[in-house]
Scaffold this active site. Structure first.
Site, PDB file in Angstrom:
ATOM      1  N   LYS A 237       0.804  -1.219   0.000  1.00 47.77           N
ATOM      2  CA  LYS A 237       0.000   0.000   0.000  1.00 47.77           C
ATOM      3  C   LYS A 237       0.848   1.287   0.000  1.00 47.77           C
ATOM      4  CE  LYS A 237      -3.988  -2.033   2.363  1.00 47.77           C
ATOM      5  NZ  LYS A 237      -4.842  -1.890   3.568  1.00 47.77           N
TER       6      LYS A 237
ATOM      7  N   TYR B 174     -12.263  -1.597  -4.534  1.00 45.50           N
ATOM      8  CA  TYR B 174     -12.812  -1.772  -3.191  1.00 45.50           C
ATOM      9  C   TYR B 174     -14.335  -1.621  -3.154  1.00 45.50           C
ATOM     10  CZ  TYR B 174      -8.184  -1.936  -1.068  1.00 45.50           C
ATOM     11  OH  TYR B 174      -6.916  -2.323  -0.700  1.00 45.50           O
TER      12      TYR B 174
ATOM     13  N   ASN C 213      -1.974   0.197   6.901  1.00 47.82           N
ATOM     14  CA  ASN C 213      -1.369  -1.020   7.445  1.00 47.82           C
ATOM     15  C   ASN C 213      -0.450  -1.752   6.464  1.00 47.82           C
ATOM     16  OD1 ASN C 213      -3.183  -2.320   5.747  1.00 47.82           O
ATOM     17  ND2 ASN C 213      -4.611  -2.815   7.382  1.00 47.82           N
TER      18      ASN C 213
ATOM     19  N   HIS D 237      -2.243  -5.428   1.620  1.00 49.48           N
ATOM     20  CA  HIS D 237      -3.566  -6.032   1.423  1.00 49.48           C
ATOM     21  C   HIS D 237      -3.320  -7.424   0.879  1.00 49.48           C
ATOM     22  CE1 HIS D 237      -7.563  -6.761  -0.349  1.00 49.48           C
ATOM     23  NE2 HIS D 237      -6.868  -7.251  -1.364  1.00 49.48           N
TER      24      HIS D 237
ATOM     25  N   GLU E  48      -9.390 -10.420  -7.800  1.00 46.72           N
ATOM     26  CA  GLU E  48      -8.413  -9.352  -7.604  1.00 46.72           C
ATOM     27  C   GLU E  48      -7.237  -9.480  -8.571  1.00 46.72           C
ATOM     28  OE1 GLU E  48      -9.371  -8.286  -2.956  1.00 46.72           O
ATOM     29  OE2 GLU E  48      -7.667  -9.603  -3.364  1.00 46.72           O
TER      30      GLU E  48
END
Length: 140
Positions: free
Chosen positions: A11, A51, A114, A117, A128
């Site tokens: 990310k 998302y 965080n 993913h 995905e």
């Protein structure tokens, strides 16, 4: 366990801090192999489409803004039980709950930022992977 593929994103919080190599090394040390990888900068529209499963949740807008804030590294990982292994290496979503040595314990800045993913199931992984990669790009 069967050989499988999973999808992973490094990310914006991690790419901004130049942690891509350290994160990939953790996946490789755990026995996962990178079979496709690209560094891209998502638009808000692309982040929203990816998302879309979360579009009714209160954090959706903030998530899309974050994911479009800087480049990401999209990748396909392959290995025995790759989905579960990837999730183990990532650690809990909340870095305060993540086991020592996991990516999120070491690198995450918050629950929202965080660092990584990962797909949570074979069906999710397939969807995905197809969003970011053509079959020709999977070069395991």
């Amino acid at each position: 366990m069967a050989l499988e593929r999973t999808f992973s994103i490094i990310k914006p919080d991690a790419t901004r801090r130049n942690l891509t190599g350290k994160i990939v090394a953790k996946f490789e040390e755990a026995g996962l192999r990178v079979v496709a990888q690209k560094r891209i900068h998502l638009t808000m529209e692309q982040a929203g489409e990816f998302y879309s499963v979360h579009k009714e949740r209160p954090f959706f807008g903030e998530l899309c803004e974050f994911m479009a804030s800087a480049p990401i590294v999209a990748q396909v990982l392959e290995g025995e039980g790759a989905i579960a292994k990837n999730r183990e290496v990532m650690g809990a979503t909340n870095p305060a709950d993540a086991a020592a040595g996991t990516i999120r314990a070491e690198f995450a800045e918050s629950v929202g930022e965080n660092s990584v993913h990962g797909s949570d199931a074979p069906e999710t992984a397939a969807t995905e992977i197809a969003y970011f990669f053509s079959g020709l790009e999977l070069v395991g």
